[in-house]
Design a protein around this motif. Structure first.
Motif, PDB file in Angstrom:
ATOM      1  N   LYS A 175       0.813  -1.217   0.000  1.00 30.68           N
ATOM      2  CA  LYS A 175       0.000   0.000   0.000  1.00 30.68           C
ATOM      3  C   LYS A 175       0.848   1.269   0.000  1.00 30.68           C
ATOM      4  O   LYS A 175       1.903   1.337   0.623  1.00 30.68           O
ATOM      5  CB  LYS A 175      -0.905  -0.027   1.237  1.00 30.68           C
ATOM      6  N   ASN A 176       0.347   2.291  -0.717  1.00 30.14           N
ATOM      7  CA  ASN A 176       0.949   3.636  -0.696  1.00 30.14           C
ATOM      8  C   ASN A 176       2.427   3.637  -1.063  1.00 30.14           C
ATOM      9  O   ASN A 176       3.275   4.163  -0.347  1.00 30.14           O
ATOM     10  CB  ASN A 176       0.752   4.293   0.671  1.00 30.14           C
ATOM     11  N   ASN A 177       2.718   3.050  -2.222  1.00 28.81           N
ATOM     12  CA  ASN A 177       4.030   3.158  -2.816  1.00 28.81           C
ATOM     13  C   ASN A 177       3.892   3.887  -4.154  1.00 28.81           C
ATOM     14  O   ASN A 177       2.914   4.619  -4.356  1.00 28.81           O
ATOM     15  CB  ASN A 177       4.664   1.773  -2.966  1.00 28.81           C
ATOM     16  N   LEU A 178       4.835   3.692  -5.055  1.00 26.20           N
ATOM     17  CA  LEU A 178       4.823   4.379  -6.355  1.00 26.20           C
ATOM     18  C   LEU A 178       4.831   3.376  -7.497  1.00 26.20           C
ATOM     19  O   LEU A 178       5.285   3.673  -8.602  1.00 26.20           O
ATOM     20  CB  LEU A 178       6.043   5.304  -6.466  1.00 26.20           C
ATOM     21  N   SER A 214      -3.187  -1.088  -2.915  1.00 29.18           N
ATOM     22  CA  SER A 214      -3.866   0.203  -2.935  1.00 29.18           C
ATOM     23  C   SER A 214      -2.881   1.364  -2.865  1.00 29.18           C
ATOM     24  O   SER A 214      -1.760   1.228  -2.374  1.00 29.18           O
ATOM     25  CB  SER A 214      -4.854   0.293  -1.775  1.00 29.18           C
ATOM     26  N   GLY A 215      -3.317   2.515  -3.371  1.00 28.88           N
ATOM     27  CA  GLY A 215      -2.518   3.721  -3.255  1.00 28.88           C
ATOM     28  C   GLY A 215      -1.248   3.723  -4.066  1.00 28.88           C
ATOM     29  O   GLY A 215      -0.248   4.322  -3.673  1.00 28.88           O
ATOM     30  N   ASN A 216      -1.264   3.050  -5.228  1.00 24.72           N
ATOM     31  CA  ASN A 216      -0.113   3.067  -6.117  1.00 24.72           C
ATOM     32  C   ASN A 216      -0.483   3.783  -7.418  1.00 24.72           C
ATOM     33  O   ASN A 216      -1.402   4.609  -7.426  1.00 24.72           O
ATOM     34  CB  ASN A 216       0.376   1.639  -6.369  1.00 24.72           C
ATOM     35  N   ARG A 217       0.197   3.472  -8.501  1.00 26.80           N
ATOM     36  CA  ARG A 217      -0.041   4.157  -9.774  1.00 26.80           C
ATOM     37  C   ARG A 217      -0.349   3.158 -10.880  1.00 26.80           C
ATOM     38  O   ARG A 217       0.017   3.355 -12.042  1.00 26.80           O
ATOM     39  CB  ARG A 217       1.177   5.019 -10.138  1.00 26.80           C
ATOM     40  N   LEU A 218      -1.031   2.104 -10.526  1.00 25.88           N
ATOM     41  CA  LEU A 218      -1.320   1.035 -11.473  1.00 25.88           C
ATOM     42  C   LEU A 218      -2.404   1.452 -12.463  1.00 25.88           C
ATOM     43  O   LEU A 218      -3.484   1.886 -12.066  1.00 25.88           O
ATOM     44  CB  LEU A 218      -1.770  -0.220 -10.726  1.00 25.88           C
ATOM     45  N   ALA A 219      -2.115   1.279 -13.749  1.00 21.21           N
ATOM     46  CA  ALA A 219      -3.122   1.518 -14.782  1.00 21.21           C
ATOM     47  C   ALA A 219      -3.862   0.233 -15.115  1.00 21.21           C
ATOM     48  O   ALA A 219      -4.926   0.259 -15.740  1.00 21.21           O
ATOM     49  CB  ALA A 219      -2.469   2.086 -16.041  1.00 21.21           C
ATOM     50  N   GLY A 220      -3.318  -0.890 -14.673  1.00 16.76           N
ATOM     51  CA  GLY A 220      -3.947  -2.181 -14.915  1.00 16.76           C
ATOM     52  C   GLY A 220      -3.289  -3.248 -14.067  1.00 16.76           C
ATOM     53  O   GLY A 220      -2.187  -3.053 -13.538  1.00 16.76           O
ATOM     54  N   VAL A 221      -3.969  -4.381 -13.940  1.00 21.33           N
ATOM     55  CA  VAL A 221      -3.420  -5.533 -13.232  1.00 21.33           C
ATOM     56  C   VAL A 221      -3.547  -6.742 -14.156  1.00 21.33           C
ATOM     57  O   VAL A 221      -4.659  -7.085 -14.565  1.00 21.33           O
ATOM     58  CB  VAL A 221      -4.165  -5.807 -11.913  1.00 21.33           C
ATOM     59  N   PRO A 222      -2.438  -7.387 -14.530  1.00 19.77           N
ATOM     60  CA  PRO A 222      -2.507  -8.512 -15.459  1.00 19.77           C
ATOM     61  C   PRO A 222      -3.359  -9.663 -14.912  1.00 19.77           C
ATOM     62  O   PRO A 222      -3.234 -10.031 -13.738  1.00 19.77           O
ATOM     63  CB  PRO A 222      -1.037  -8.946 -15.591  1.00 19.77           C
ATOM     64  N   ALA A 223      -4.198 -10.195 -15.762  1.00 19.05           N
ATOM     65  CA  ALA A 223      -4.983 -11.360 -15.361  1.00 19.05           C
ATOM     66  C   ALA A 223      -4.062 -12.510 -14.974  1.00 19.05           C
ATOM     67  O   ALA A 223      -4.367 -13.289 -14.067  1.00 19.05           O
ATOM     68  CB  ALA A 223      -5.919 -11.780 -16.503  1.00 19.05           C
ATOM     69  N   ALA A 224      -2.922 -12.609 -15.644  1.00 19.54           N
ATOM     70  CA  ALA A 224      -1.972 -13.685 -15.355  1.00 19.54           C
ATOM     71  C   ALA A 224      -1.456 -13.632 -13.928  1.00 19.54           C
ATOM     72  O   ALA A 224      -1.149 -14.668 -13.327  1.00 19.54           O
ATOM     73  CB  ALA A 224      -0.797 -13.611 -16.335  1.00 19.54           C
ATOM     74  N   SER A 226      -7.635  -0.358  -4.561  1.00 20.91           N
ATOM     75  CA  SER A 226      -8.194   0.988  -4.470  1.00 20.91           C
ATOM     76  C   SER A 226      -7.135   2.064  -4.678  1.00 20.91           C
ATOM     77  O   SER A 226      -5.941   1.845  -4.483  1.00 20.91           O
ATOM     78  CB  SER A 226      -8.883   1.183  -3.114  1.00 20.91           C
ATOM     79  N   ASP A 227      -7.613   3.245  -5.085  1.00 22.10           N
ATOM     80  CA  ASP A 227      -6.761   4.427  -5.234  1.00 22.10           C
ATOM     81  C   ASP A 227      -5.579   4.197  -6.164  1.00 22.10           C
ATOM     82  O   ASP A 227      -4.424   4.498  -5.839  1.00 22.10           O
ATOM     83  CB  ASP A 227      -6.279   4.909  -3.860  1.00 22.10           C
ATOM     84  N   ASN A 228      -5.885   3.637  -7.333  1.00 23.60           N
ATOM     85  CA  ASN A 228      -4.915   3.507  -8.410  1.00 23.60           C
ATOM     86  C   ASN A 228      -5.462   4.244  -9.632  1.00 23.60           C
ATOM     87  O   ASN A 228      -6.303   5.132  -9.501  1.00 23.60           O
ATOM     88  CB  ASN A 228      -4.643   2.033  -8.704  1.00 23.60           C
TER      89      ASN A 228
END
Length: 335
Positions: free
Chosen positions: A132-135, A156-166, A180-182
């Motif tokens: 949580k809450n990294n970059l 949560s609280g990062n800068r992810l634009a997506g999460v791979p299904a894999a 949350s909060d991406n």
């Protein structure tokens, strides 16, 4: 000095030294049982000196720690809980967990991590991982081994634009997933397919504009679903189908104008929903939600704040206060 006296003093000194060593504790840390807590802002390096080898719980928090290595953790081979939150860590070595095979909980909240090396979490049988809450900008499927034992993942609280299904497909035991909060704009159609034990899913505070009808088809144990503070404009009528255990649904602060007929049907009596902060258009298309709200008042948090944003004549009116005539339903029935 009498020889026997000298021998006695020597033995006593050795015993005192051994006793002190077995109960040693690093500077700027406190030790209790098998737990060590280091929470001094002046701490700049991993507390190598005096760290008890029988430590099972180690917490380094709110310090200036900027580097941690596998050799550091080799000093505590029995470690099962490692908390490294609110430090200055910007990177981690790929072999970090090589010497702590019993580690099941790792918390890296509030550091400056941007990139994590592949296979970093493959050496330990982790059950709980908090990032949580990294970059972090990209989640890598290679972080985890196949059939990981992880049950709790917090990104949560990062800068992810997506999460791979894999990545998620490697976590069949997952019960709690917090994204949350991406910057998520969508979910891959089969992203949650391999999560049959998922109980809590938090997608709050992202940029989701829509969901596929089958998004949660395989998550039949889901009890808490957080979708608030996104940009959802509409929901498929069947998106919640099969979620008989769902107890809490948060849809507030989206762009919903109506809900499709049947969306909230079949909920258990303990089910609760939040719908505030949406631009509800109070016309004939509001019939389903209006009817559901009037018959399920006890299931709605902040019911009085579910208000109309259009048409102009009904702005700020509570939806449950409306009449069928005001919604234009009488006119439709008479036609």
């Amino acid at each position: 000095m009498n020889l026997w006296v000298l021998l006695t003093l020597t033995v006593l000194a050795e015993c005192r030294y051994q006793k002190r060593g077995s109960h040693s504790c690093p500077d700027l840390c406190s030790c209790s049982g098998a737990g060590v807590v280091c929470s001094q802002s002046s701490l700049t390096h991993f507390p190598v000196d005096g760290l008890p080898s029988n430590t099972t719980r180690l917490s380094i928090q709110s310090s200036k720690l900027s580097n941690i290595t596998a050799s550091h953790l080799s000093l505590v081979p029995l470690l099962n809980n490692l908390q490294l939150y609110h430090n200055n860590l910007s990177s981690l070595p790929p072999d970090l967990l090589q010497h702590v095979p019993h580690l099941n909980t790792l918390d890296l909240t509030g550091n400056r991590l941007v990139h994590l090396p592949p296979t970093i979490f493959s050496c330990a049988a982790l059950r709980s991982l908090v990032l949580k809450n990294n970059l972090i900008q990209k989640a890598d499927a290679e972080w985890f081994p196949d059939n990981s034992s992880l049950t709790w993942l917090d990104l949560s609280g990062n800068r992810l634009a997506g999460v791979p299904a894999a990545l998620l497909h490697k976590l069949p035991s997952l019960e709690t997933l917090d994204l949350s909060d991406n910057n998520l704009q969508d979910l891959q159609p089969d992203a949650l397919k391999n999560l049959p034990h998922l109980v809590t899913l938090n997608l709050n505070g992202n940029k989701l504009t829509s969901l596929k009808p089958a998004t949660f088809t395989h998550n039949l144990k889901l009890t808490q679903l957080f979708l608030q503070q996104n940009q959802l404009r509409e929901l498929p009528a069947t998106v919640l189908q099969g979620l008989q255990r769902l107890e809490l649904l948060l849809l507030d602060q989206n762009q919903l104008q109506h809900l499709p007929s049947g969306l909230l049907d079949g909920r258990k009596s303990s089910f609760s929903v939040i719908l505030t902060g949406n631009p509800w258009v109070c016309d004939e298309r509001m019939e389903y939600l209006w009817t559901w709200l009037t018959t399920h008042r006890q299931n709605v948090f902040f019911l009085e704040e579910v208000t109309c944003e259009a048409p102009e004549a009904l702005i700020l009116r509570q939806v449950v206060s409306l009449t069928s005539s005001e919604l234009g339903l009488d006119k439709i029935k008479n036609e």
